[in-house]
Design a protein around this motif. Structure first.
Motif, PDB file in Angstrom:
ATOM      1  N   VAL A 185     -84.075  -1.098   2.760  1.00 23.95           N
ATOM      2  CA  VAL A 185     -85.280  -0.279   2.844  1.00 23.95           C
ATOM      3  C   VAL A 185     -85.250   0.531   4.139  1.00 23.95           C
ATOM      4  O   VAL A 185     -84.996  -0.007   5.226  1.00 23.95           O
ATOM      5  CB  VAL A 185     -86.536  -1.159   2.794  1.00 23.95           C
ATOM      6  N   THR A 186     -85.489   1.815   4.023  1.00 25.10           N
ATOM      7  CA  THR A 186     -85.546   2.708   5.188  1.00 25.10           C
ATOM      8  C   THR A 186     -86.761   3.632   5.056  1.00 25.10           C
ATOM      9  O   THR A 186     -87.288   3.834   3.950  1.00 25.10           O
ATOM     10  CB  THR A 186     -84.269   3.565   5.298  1.00 25.10           C
ATOM     11  N   PRO A 187     -87.234   4.213   6.175  1.00 26.99           N
ATOM     12  CA  PRO A 187     -88.387   5.140   6.112  1.00 26.99           C
ATOM     13  C   PRO A 187     -88.068   6.338   5.227  1.00 26.99           C
ATOM     14  O   PRO A 187     -86.945   6.837   5.189  1.00 26.99           O
ATOM     15  CB  PRO A 187     -88.575   5.564   7.571  1.00 26.99           C
ATOM     16  N   LEU A 188     -89.085   6.815   4.544  1.00 29.43           N
ATOM     17  CA  LEU A 188     -88.913   7.943   3.635  1.00 29.43           C
ATOM     18  C   LEU A 188     -90.148   8.833   3.725  1.00 29.43           C
ATOM     19  O   LEU A 188     -91.259   8.408   3.394  1.00 29.43           O
ATOM     20  CB  LEU A 188     -88.731   7.433   2.199  1.00 29.43           C
ATOM     21  N   THR A 208     -91.520   4.222   2.340  1.00 30.92           N
ATOM     22  CA  THR A 208     -90.207   3.591   2.489  1.00 30.92           C
ATOM     23  C   THR A 208     -89.492   3.635   1.138  1.00 30.92           C
ATOM     24  O   THR A 208     -90.133   3.732   0.083  1.00 30.92           O
ATOM     25  CB  THR A 208     -90.316   2.121   2.944  1.00 30.92           C
ATOM     26  N   GLY A 209     -88.181   3.578   1.191  1.00 33.17           N
ATOM     27  CA  GLY A 209     -87.401   3.602  -0.044  1.00 33.17           C
ATOM     28  C   GLY A 209     -86.057   2.927   0.155  1.00 33.17           C
ATOM     29  O   GLY A 209     -85.649   2.607   1.283  1.00 33.17           O
ATOM     30  N   TRP A 210     -85.367   2.708  -0.922  1.00 35.43           N
ATOM     31  CA  TRP A 210     -84.073   2.024  -0.876  1.00 35.43           C
ATOM     32  C   TRP A 210     -82.963   3.028  -0.558  1.00 35.43           C
ATOM     33  O   TRP A 210     -82.857   4.067  -1.194  1.00 35.43           O
ATOM     34  CB  TRP A 210     -83.760   1.356  -2.217  1.00 35.43           C
ATOM     35  N   THR A 211     -82.140   2.677   0.419  1.00 40.85           N
ATOM     36  CA  THR A 211     -80.973   3.487   0.764  1.00 40.85           C
ATOM     37  C   THR A 211     -79.719   2.668   0.485  1.00 40.85           C
ATOM     38  O   THR A 211     -79.526   1.613   1.102  1.00 40.85           O
ATOM     39  CB  THR A 211     -81.002   3.905   2.245  1.00 40.85           C
ATOM     40  N   PRO A 212     -78.867   3.100  -0.430  1.00 40.37           N
ATOM     41  CA  PRO A 212     -77.682   2.301  -0.765  1.00 40.37           C
ATOM     42  C   PRO A 212     -76.574   2.469   0.278  1.00 40.37           C
ATOM     43  O   PRO A 212     -76.345   3.565   0.795  1.00 40.37           O
ATOM     44  CB  PRO A 212     -77.241   2.875  -2.118  1.00 40.37           C
ATOM     45  N   ALA A 213     -75.928   1.369   0.578  1.00 43.99           N
ATOM     46  CA  ALA A 213     -74.709   1.415   1.389  1.00 43.99           C
ATOM     47  C   ALA A 213     -73.541   1.731   0.471  1.00 43.99           C
ATOM     48  O   ALA A 213     -73.646   1.645  -0.758  1.00 43.99           O
ATOM     49  CB  ALA A 213     -74.491   0.079   2.089  1.00 43.99           C
TER      50      ALA A 213
END
Length: 395
Positions: A369-372, A377-382
């Motif tokens: 989860v990162t700021p959006l 907030t939202g999911w950021t894939p590695a």
């Protein structure tokens, strides 16, 4: 080989029980440190010799006195971080007989009122003080076998650096001797012969679980990240006495966590970049496993002559010609191979290896989860990691 030498434990006060006293009195040759030799009465006709330097010259001394009864004196229990362990390693277990006295560890526990179940022993005799870091945790009781009178200061500095500066350090000096003492460090002069009793207090890193936070390691981005690192170590399955090759080690995180799993594990980290290789050494020391061997070189050439691995992790450089074949062949029976790939080229190699040799092929996708947009907030894939895990047959 028959018994070449009998090692007799002696107390700091020179006390020997009747059986040990008879062994020492009847010996034709008596070996030991100058202090120990000075603790027992002279015996007419008995040859007394201090330990040879270096100790590797001992077989020559034994050969010189072949056929004579040889006894050596050692502090307390010679197998508790003592000369007995060294002699067995040098001569073989069948050549050494050990008659222990009360160890400094037993005396320290008695003085502190600590049971064996609630206190652990760490030896720093001739070892890197950073090895203590692995053992630190709030509330833990540790008995530390010191190298000399400089050890308490080194440990105090280490504890402060590791977040455990509030730890109480008891200095138990000359245990069992007429000059026995107990003090809290820092205080007065530190006796050369002492055991430290630590009551650990603080909030530093304190876990043996795999998947340490990424920021526990110094790195330049070339790091096997926390979640996929834990997955790799679960399949590498570290066991006491096993040796790991960490190939293309980056920050050395897999090798470091392998070594933290048990004090009898060993590992070699192979890294082609000189700066990263130096960084691996710093990570190993700071995380309590300074015994990690670091090889600055590129696989597969740098793998020549390394100890036989029980497990191999390939985190980088997987596309080097012949690397997988060499690693498979080098593994001991029952050994585990785990390889990671993030590029299409490496993924193709891992898929081909899976079809050719079997094992387990897994695609690991992790999202955080990162700021959006400021308020959300939202999911950021590695980047997804393809993992191939394979175990060599036992026969």
């Amino acid at each position: 080989m028959g018994r070449l030498i009998t090692v007799v434990g002696i107390g700091a006060d020179g006390h020997l029980p009747p059986t040990s006293r008879a062994l020492v009195g009847n010996a034709e040759v008596l070996l030991g440190g100058e202090r120990h030799l000075g603790l027992v009465p002279a015996v007419p006709g008995q040859v007394r010799r201090p330990w040879p330097r270096p100790l590797s010259a001992l077989p020559g001394v034994l050969k010189e006195h072949d056929g004579r009864s040889i006894v050596a004196l050692a502090s307390g229990d010679p197998l508790v971080s003592g000369i007995g362990t060294t002699l067995i390693r040098l001569l073989g277990a069948d050549a050494v007989d050990v008659v222990p006295a009360v160890s400094s560890v037993s005396l320290a526990r008695a003085r502190m009122g600590w049971s064996a179940e609630e206190s652990a022993v760490v030896t720093l005799v001739g070892r890197d003080v950073d090895a203590l870091r692995r053992e630190l945790a709030p509330g833990r009781r540790l008995l530390v076998l010191s190298s000399d009178e400089t050890t308490p200061a080194a440990i105090a500095a280490l504890l402060a650096d590791a977040g455990f500066g509030a730890t109480t350090i008891h200095v138990l000096g000359d245990l069992g001797g007429p000059d026995e003492s107990r003090a809290t460090y820092p205080g007065g002069p530190v006796p050369r012969l002492h055991v430290l009793a630590l009551e650990v207090t603080g909030a530093g890193l304190a876990t043996w679980a795999t998947g340490l936070p990424d920021d526990a390691f110094e790195h330049d981005g070339q790091l096997t990240k926390r979640d996929v690192r834990a997955a790799a170590l679960a399949r590498l399955a570290p066991r006491p006495g096993d040796h790991l090759w960490d190939v293309g080690a980056g920050a050395g995180s897999v090798a470091v966590e392998w070594l933290r799993a048990h004090p009898l594990t060993t590992a070699t980290a192979v890294e082609g970049d000189e700066d990263r290789a130096a960084r691996i050494g710093r990570n190993a020391g700071r995380l309590g496993v300074p015994r990690l061997e670091v090889v600055n070189g590129r696989a597969p050439d740098a793998l020549a002559g390394l100890p036989t691995p029980d497990a191999v992790f390939v985190g980088g450089g997987a596309t080097a010609p012949g690397l997988f074949g060499l690693c498979r062949d080098a593994l001991a029976p029952g050994g585990r191979l785990v390889a990671h790939g993030v590029t299409l080229e490496t993924e193709r190699l891992l898929v081909d290896a899976f079809h050719a040799y079997g094992g387990e092929l897994t695609r690991l996708g992790v999202e955080h989860v990162t700021p959006l947009g400021g308020r959300f907030t939202g999911w950021t894939p590695a980047r997804a990691v393809v993992q191939w895990a394979w175990t060599k047959e036992l026969s």
